[in-house]
Scaffold this active site. Sequence first.
Site, PDB file in Angstrom:
ATOM      1  N   LEU A  31      -6.686  -7.424  -3.615  1.00  0.00           N
ATOM      2  CA  LEU A  31      -6.674  -6.697  -2.355  1.00  0.00           C
ATOM      3  C   LEU A  31      -8.077  -6.822  -1.768  1.00  0.00           C
ATOM      4  CD1 LEU A  31      -4.825  -3.333  -3.185  1.00  0.00           C
ATOM      5  CD2 LEU A  31      -3.897  -5.312  -1.961  1.00  0.00           C
ATOM      6  N   ASP A  32      -8.168  -6.984  -0.445  1.00  0.00           N
ATOM      7  CA  ASP A  32      -9.471  -7.027   0.204  1.00  0.00           C
ATOM      8  C   ASP A  32     -10.259  -5.762  -0.114  1.00  0.00           C
ATOM      9  OD1 ASP A  32      -8.709  -9.412   1.364  1.00  0.00           O
ATOM     10  OD2 ASP A  32      -8.159  -8.496   3.288  1.00  0.00           O
ATOM     11  N   ARG A  33     -11.584  -5.857  -0.051  1.00  0.00           N
ATOM     12  CA  ARG A  33     -12.445  -4.701  -0.341  1.00  0.00           C
ATOM     13  C   ARG A  33     -11.990  -3.459   0.425  1.00  0.00           C
ATOM     14  NH1 ARG A  33     -18.189  -3.844  -1.401  1.00  0.00           N
ATOM     15  NH2 ARG A  33     -18.684  -6.042  -1.094  1.00  0.00           N
TER      16      ARG A  33
END
Length: 248
Positions: free
Chosen positions: A72-74
Amino acid sequence: MPAAKRPQTRHHPKGLTILYEDKDVIVVEKPCGLLTIGTDRDKSRTVHTILNEYVRKGDPRSRNRVYIVHHLDRDTSGILILAKSEAAKMYLQEHWQDTDKRYLTVVHGRLAVKAGTISSCLAENSALKVYSTPDAAQGKLSHTEYAVIKEAKGFSLLEIHLLTGRKHQIRVHLSEMGNPVVGDRKYGKGNEAHGNLALHARSLSFTHPVSGKRLTFETPIPDYFTRLVGSIEKLAAAPAGTHAKDKP
């Protein structure tokens, strides 16, 4: 499959919520702002380092470790699966297309078409920005299914069914449609006034790599979303499976 054991408080992973754990997998809820795994440019604390410390229970000589299955993106919050063995990781990745992935997002504006599927070939430029290209040889075909759940205050709440899992896929597809995700400074309007990225991996349903059982996990709607669009009626349940609250 035996019930998941409650982790010892002394070694509980700080900053993460464990939704489920057994000898093969860990399912956690990642907060916004935490990387899944470190990069060459960023060595800050990540889901990967936190859970490696957790499974070693304070013993630096332990060979226990976790394996990244997906990212998952930051700035995206929500559900992540990690494996406890190379074999479990390989199984989950090989069957990733069978994993049902549902997201919630709040976007700017109202969508002319309230439900549909966005399809394009996605590529990445030298500035690490993803974009759609008509050249199928250059990009990877990507599909994002969406449905509008609520419209309020100049925003739209969408439920997303991620049919493929490319980097930044949801953010790029919605931005290119003219409805960028709230809080998206990379693909947004350039004058984004909101802090957090309004993108949340709400539910995940997958086949367990050892037992073969179908497991389903859901998380509540983030408070940030209700602050943007107001109260949200109960959403449809995630796809059938053994639910997190009924741990196998």
